[in-house]
Motif scaffolding. Structure first.
Motif, mmCIF file in Angstrom:
data_model
loop_
_atom_site.group_PDB
_atom_site.id
_atom_site.type_symbol
_atom_site.label_atom_id
_atom_site.label_comp_id
_atom_site.label_asym_id
_atom_site.label_seq_id
_atom_site.Cartn_x
_atom_site.Cartn_y
_atom_site.Cartn_z
ATOM 1 N N SER A 274 34.766 39.054 39.761
ATOM 2 C CA SER A 274 35.950 39.513 40.475
ATOM 3 C C SER A 274 36.640 38.366 41.197
ATOM 4 N N GLY A 275 37.962 38.293 41.045
ATOM 5 C CA GLY A 275 38.722 37.244 41.691
ATOM 6 C C GLY A 275 38.884 35.985 40.873
ATOM 7 N N THR A 276 38.231 35.934 39.702
ATOM 8 C CA THR A 276 38.369 34.768 38.827
ATOM 9 C C THR A 276 39.333 35.085 37.693
ATOM 10 N N SER A 277 39.766 34.067 36.995
ATOM 11 C CA SER A 277 40.676 34.266 35.872
ATOM 12 C C SER A 277 39.971 34.838 34.654
ATOM 13 N N TYR A 278 38.645 34.950 34.724
ATOM 14 C CA TYR A 278 37.878 35.482 33.593
ATOM 15 C C TYR A 278 37.658 36.987 33.700
ATOM 16 N N TYR A 279 38.126 37.574 34.782
ATOM 17 C CA TYR A 279 37.998 39.018 34.985
ATOM 18 C C TYR A 279 39.096 39.724 34.185
ATOM 19 N N PRO A 280 38.738 40.677 33.318
ATOM 20 C CA PRO A 280 39.749 41.312 32.465
ATOM 21 C C PRO A 280 40.748 42.162 33.241
ATOM 22 N N ASP A 281 41.876 42.401 32.623
ATOM 23 C CA ASP A 281 42.866 43.347 33.137
ATOM 24 C C ASP A 281 42.439 44.739 32.679
ATOM 25 N N PHE A 282 42.096 45.602 33.614
ATOM 26 C CA PHE A 282 41.589 46.933 33.289
ATOM 27 C C PHE A 282 42.684 48.003 33.277
ATOM 28 N N SER A 283 43.927 47.604 33.238
ATOM 29 C CA SER A 283 45.010 48.586 33.208
ATOM 30 C C SER A 283 44.851 49.528 32.017
ATOM 31 N N ASP A 284 44.802 50.835 32.305
ATOM 32 C CA ASP A 284 44.711 51.877 31.281
ATOM 33 C C ASP A 284 43.459 51.764 30.416
ATOM 34 N N ALA A 285 42.422 51.129 30.941
ATOM 35 C CA ALA A 285 41.185 50.959 30.185
ATOM 36 C C ALA A 285 40.194 52.081 30.475
ATOM 37 N N ILE A 286 39.205 52.200 29.602
ATOM 38 C CA ILE A 286 38.028 53.029 29.854
ATOM 39 C C ILE A 286 36.914 52.072 30.249
ATOM 40 N N LEU A 287 36.474 52.164 31.491
ATOM 41 C CA LEU A 287 35.465 51.257 32.024
ATOM 42 C C LEU A 287 34.066 51.805 31.752
ATOM 43 N N ASN B 273 39.109 45.534 44.517
ATOM 44 C CA ASN B 273 39.878 44.582 43.706
ATOM 45 C C ASN B 273 40.898 45.276 42.800
ATOM 46 N N GLY B 274 40.979 46.604 42.900
ATOM 47 C CA GLY B 274 42.002 47.348 42.178
ATOM 48 C C GLY B 274 41.593 47.878 40.822
ATOM 49 N N THR B 275 40.375 47.582 40.382
ATOM 50 C CA THR B 275 39.946 48.021 39.050
ATOM 51 C C THR B 275 39.962 49.541 38.922
ATOM 52 N N LEU B 276 39.363 50.237 39.876
ATOM 53 C CA LEU B 276 39.225 51.684 39.760
ATOM 54 C C LEU B 276 40.574 52.397 39.772
ATOM 55 N N SER B 277 41.547 51.814 40.424
ATOM 56 C CA SER B 277 42.868 52.445 40.437
ATOM 57 C C SER B 277 43.631 52.227 39.132
ATOM 58 N N LYS B 278 43.136 51.324 38.291
ATOM 59 C CA LYS B 278 43.822 50.994 37.041
ATOM 60 C C LYS B 278 43.283 51.769 35.839
ATOM 61 N N ILE B 279 42.004 52.168 35.875
ATOM 62 C CA ILE B 279 41.363 52.709 34.675
ATOM 63 C C ILE B 279 41.773 54.150 34.394
ATOM 64 N N LYS B 280 41.611 54.547 33.122
ATOM 65 C CA LYS B 280 41.940 55.904 32.662
ATOM 66 C C LYS B 280 40.698 56.747 32.413
ATOM 67 N N GLY B 281 39.552 56.089 32.297
ATOM 68 C CA GLY B 281 38.309 56.800 32.024
ATOM 69 C C GLY B 281 37.128 55.967 32.475
ATOM 70 N N PHE B 282 35.968 56.632 32.643
ATOM 71 C CA PHE B 282 34.785 55.945 33.163
ATOM 72 C C PHE B 282 33.540 56.466 32.452
ATOM 73 N N ILE B 283 32.676 55.524 32.039
ATOM 74 C CA ILE B 283 31.401 55.869 31.408
ATOM 75 C C ILE B 283 30.292 55.088 32.105
ATOM 76 N N PHE B 284 29.303 55.797 32.617
ATOM 77 C CA PHE B 284 28.136 55.121 33.168
ATOM 78 C C PHE B 284 26.990 55.287 32.191
ATOM 79 N N GLY B 285 26.321 54.175 31.901
ATOM 80 C CA GLY B 285 25.203 54.198 30.973
ATOM 81 C C GLY B 285 23.907 54.507 31.685
ATOM 82 N N GLN B 286 22.979 53.558 31.622
ATOM 83 C CA GLN B 286 21.684 53.727 32.260
ATOM 84 C C GLN B 286 21.533 52.708 33.377
ATOM 85 N N CYS B 287 20.876 53.113 34.443
ATOM 86 C CA CYS B 287 20.527 52.190 35.524
ATOM 87 C C CYS B 287 19.005 52.150 35.571
#
Length: 345
Positions: A229-242, A264-278
């Motif tokens: 987060s905060g680096t140029s390597y962090y993807p743009d999550f606009s309209d993404a499924i995270l 950092n604004g990611t959650l406000s940009k996404i359209k869907g969310f999938i949690f795998g395993q923890c």
């Protein structure tokens, strides 16, 4: 996975190294680049971008796995090197990855393992060359740093799935063949075996918020992702499924990382969310703990976007091979998602 060491090495590794991009926290969207398909009998290059592999037999296992799948195998020049916990110096590991992309005889690249350290090599990768030589890259866990960087810097679709030393059971092999050999628009639905119980209990998914959504699927290991987060390597999550997963983290740490994604604004940009395993994410000590379910109620439910948990994503033997950056349709009530367009040139 030594993620605590990763956090420290990320800061040390990036100090004094020039960034290729001067972009802010979110890079502008780049046109998607499809990798070339792996030809029958093609050549797989194996690299070690993160931690060193102590057991040399693991290299033999990885080699034999892909030979059994019908491919030739080439090991990176420095894949067996070691510097502390890392598989050689940052330059060694970056050189191996750059060489595999540059070499026209290599058709796909597999990371032998995760661990920590991949973020250290991000400024050393030749993204312009990689963009001109698109090919599949497969791996997970710490390899999340590479998936994020490849997508943010080049738009290349890569593959979040088993590492070379991972379990190549029948489920994973069948998926590999479906995606890479038969090029099917794969349906990612959990394998469920009823067993001797009255109902199915294993690999169950649970809806967090109902709905169906179409979007670009992006994500990976939550610890590694939030550390970018905060680096140029962090993807743009606009309209993404995270999609996210993790291992060995107390719920309060998952809370901290999800808070980062909200701030950092990611959650406000996404359209869907999938949690795998923890895996092994049980609370320890203290005055009690929020549960993971309570965290989804805090961070995901208020978004009112399709979301579910329990996907076969993470540090588990049978796991999805997800084309990171591809367009999918996700059904939160069914607990599945499906490719909606070709992912190869």
């Amino acid at each position: 996975m030594q993620k605590r060491s990763f956090i420290k090495s990320l800061g040390l590794g990036l100090m004094g190294l020039p960034l290729i991009s001067s972009a802010g926290p979110f890079t502008s969207k780049k046109p998607t680049i499809l990798p070339k398909p792996i030809p029958a009998g093609g050549t797989i290059g194996i690299v070690s971008p993160s931690a060193a592999t102590a057991d040399r037999m693991q290299f033999q296992f990885a080699k034999e796995t892909f030979e059994e799948l019908g491919y030739q195998v080439v090991l990176g020049k420095h894949v067996k090197s070691r510097r502390g916990h890392l598989a050689g110096t940052d330059q060694d590991r970056a050189d191996d990855l750059n060489d595999m992309f540059r070499n026209s005889a290599i058709d796909a690249i597999v990371c032998i393992r995760g661990g920590s350290g991949a973020a250290r090599i991000l400024p050393l990768l030749d993204y312009q060359m990689i963009q001109q030589n698109p090919k599949p890259l497969l791996g997970y866990s710490d390899v999340t740093a590479l998936h994020a960087a490849l997508y943010s810097q080049t738009g290349l679709i890569s593959f979040h799935g088993p590492n070379g030393t991972g379990s190549w059971n029948s489920f994973n092999v069948k998926q590999f063949e479906s995606i890479f050999v038969n090029k099917i628009l794969h349906d990612f639905a959990n394998e469920q075996v009823k067993g001797d119980d009255l109902i199915v209990k294993n690999n169950r998914t649970s809806t967090i918020y109902s709905g169906v959504v179409k979007g670009r699927i992006l994500g990976g290991n939550l610890t590694v992702l939030s550390s970018l987060s905060g680096t140029s390597y962090y993807p743009d999550f606009s309209d993404a499924i995270l999609f996210v997963e993790d291992i060995g983290e107390d719920p309060y740490k998952i809370d901290r990382m999800m808070s980062t994604l909200r701030l950092n604004g990611t959650l406000s940009k996404i359209k869907g969310f999938i949690f795998g395993q923890c895996t092994d994410c049980n609370p320890s000590g203290g005055f009690g703990s929020l549960t993971l379910d309570e965290l989804w109620e805090d961070y995901i439910l208020p978004l009112e976007i399709p979301a579910y948990k329990g996907a076969m994503i993470g540090h588990i033997p049978k796991q999805f091979i997800i084309p990171h950056g591809a367009i999918v349709t996700m059904d939160a009530d069914k607990g599945s998602f499906q490719l909606t367009q070709t992912i190869f040139q």
